[in-house]
Design an enzyme around this catalytic site. Structure first.
Site, PDB file in Angstrom:
ATOM      1  N   HIS A  40      49.515  19.959  61.324  1.00 49.60           N
ATOM      2  CA  HIS A  40      50.153  20.925  60.423  1.00 49.60           C
ATOM      3  C   HIS A  40      50.196  20.375  58.991  1.00 49.60           C
ATOM      4  O   HIS A  40      49.780  21.055  58.044  1.00 49.60           O
ATOM      5  CB  HIS A  40      51.572  21.217  60.918  1.00 49.60           C
ATOM      6  CG  HIS A  40      52.325  22.189  60.067  1.00 49.60           C
ATOM      7  ND1 HIS A  40      52.327  23.545  60.309  1.00 49.60           N
ATOM      8  CD2 HIS A  40      53.092  22.007  58.953  1.00 49.60           C
ATOM      9  CE1 HIS A  40      53.057  24.149  59.399  1.00 49.60           C
ATOM     10  NE2 HIS A  40      53.533  23.238  58.566  1.00 49.60           N
ATOM     11  N   GLU A  41      50.681  19.151  58.843  1.00 46.43           N
ATOM     12  CA  GLU A  41      50.794  18.551  57.508  1.00 46.43           C
ATOM     13  C   GLU A  41      49.413  18.277  56.913  1.00 46.43           C
ATOM     14  O   GLU A  41      49.238  18.341  55.696  1.00 46.43           O
ATOM     15  CB  GLU A  41      51.607  17.257  57.585  1.00 46.43           C
ATOM     16  CG  GLU A  41      53.057  17.446  58.003  1.00 46.43           C
ATOM     17  CD  GLU A  41      53.829  18.354  57.056  1.00 46.43           C
ATOM     18  OE1 GLU A  41      53.525  18.368  55.853  1.00 46.43           O
ATOM     19  OE2 GLU A  41      54.728  19.067  57.529  1.00 46.43           O
TER      20      GLU A  41
END
Length: 351
Positions: free
Chosen positions: A30-31
């Site tokens: 996600h990051e």
């Protein structure tokens, strides 16, 4: 005297380490979506970190510091001017709204893409895929007596479009009266069926409809494989989205919700049986993470997107201090809710 061997301790611990590792992978993906988008769109990234807390090791890149931290429960992509004003022309806050929008949305997008990849891996060994077209009924099938027929393709249940076997299975969950309104394709035409009856069974307070029919298989070809990969991923998305709507509508109580503790235990239990069992669960969790982050809730990516959309529509930016207050309050409420769910999960494990 009770003796506990290291192998016994390891046998109990390793499934939970696997669960923590899987959570870490999903959050880092996600990051990484934010990170890649920021780099491509000219935003300065001060630090990309795996984990939280004290820094264990890392290295300094040309511009970005890369860190591996002690607590493996997440990660972050720290962009210049992300949560404060900055005079740097490459700061997040000084970029055009459409650039900020893409950077924020790419975190969830990477989760959904990863879910698609996992689904493709899950389906790869299968030679036949399940359709939603009825092949045959069991003896004295109740649903056949109330309107369903062989060769009916189920396309809608209770007004909701059916994409695959998984969201169709979800539609058969928690139906107290045992009846469903369905739309099928019969002889090339859509036919609406009212009050199709099924037998029911109850488990852990949830009513399930018993399937009294079998569906046709879809032979594996390259085109069918690609189509089924997308349909299954969409089916997962629909399960997450519809379960959220059903929860808000009161169809499910708080007892049906699991937080990180409950999910970790479920992953660990699956890992004990077979590591291959983790793939469908991991696919569902990463899709869940992607959709959840896009909800218009303060402190989540979706909450940030609301403010950016406001700016894009009205050509006026919400003052940073007001946006900060909204996100801070939202974050506190979100943490309180997560603590409540975690306490519920722990209580369930103990008692």
């Amino acid at each position: 005297m009770i003796k506990i061997t290291i192998s016994e301790i390891w046998g109990n611990v390793w499934p939970y380490l696997i669960a923590i590792l899987l959570f870490l992978i999903l959050i880092v993906i996600h990051e990484f979506g934010h990170f890649i988008a920021a780099k491509l769109l000219g935003v300065k990234v001060n630090e990309f970190a795996v984990g939280f807390g004290p820094r264990l090791f890392g290295f300094q890149g040309k511009e970005t510091k890369y860190s591996f931290n002690l607590v493996p429960l997440g990660g972050y992509c720290a962009m210049e001017g992300e949560d404060e004003e900055s005079g740097d022309s490459r700061a997040f806050c000084n970029k055009a709204p459409w650039r900020r929008f893409l950077i924020v949305v790419m975190g969830a997008t990477f989760n959904l893409i990863f879910g698609l990849i996992l689904v493709a891996i899950i389906l790869a060994p299968q030679q036949v895929f399940a359709s939603t077209t009825i092949a045959e009924f069991s003896e004295n099938a109740v649903s056949q007596q109330s309107g369903l027929m062989v060769d009916d393709k189920i396309v809608e249940i209770e007004g909701r479009k059916i994409f695959g076997i998984y969201d169709m299975n979800y539609a058969f969950t928690n139906v107290d009266d045992g009846t469903l309104n369905m739309t099928v394709v019969r002889d090339g035409k859509k036919v609406e069926l009212k009050n199709v009856k099924f037998e029911t069974e109850k488990e852990q307070g949830i009513t399930y409809l018993k399937w009294d029919f079998k569906v046709y298989g879809i032979k594996k070809t390259v085109c069918n494989y690609i189509k089924e990969t997308f349909n299954t991923t969409i089916s997962y998305c629909m399960i997450i989205w519809r379960s959220l709507l059903d929860m808000l509508a009161g169809k499910y109580g708080i007892s049906a919700i699991s937080g990180p503790v409950g999910v970790t235990v479920a992953i660990a239990d699956a890992a004990k049986q077979s590591l291959l069992n983790l793939l469908p669960m991991m696919a569902l969790i990463t899709v869940n993470l992607g959709i959840f982050n896009l909800l218009p809730v303060p402190a989540l990516d979706g909450g940030r997107l609301v403010f950016i959309l406001f700016e894009m529509i009205f050509r006026k930016k919400v003052p940073e201090k007001y946006e900060s207050v909204v996100h801070t309050v939202g974050f506190m409420i979100l943490i309180a809710f997560m603590v409540l769910i975690a306490a519920k999960d722990i209580w369930g494990l103990i008692f």
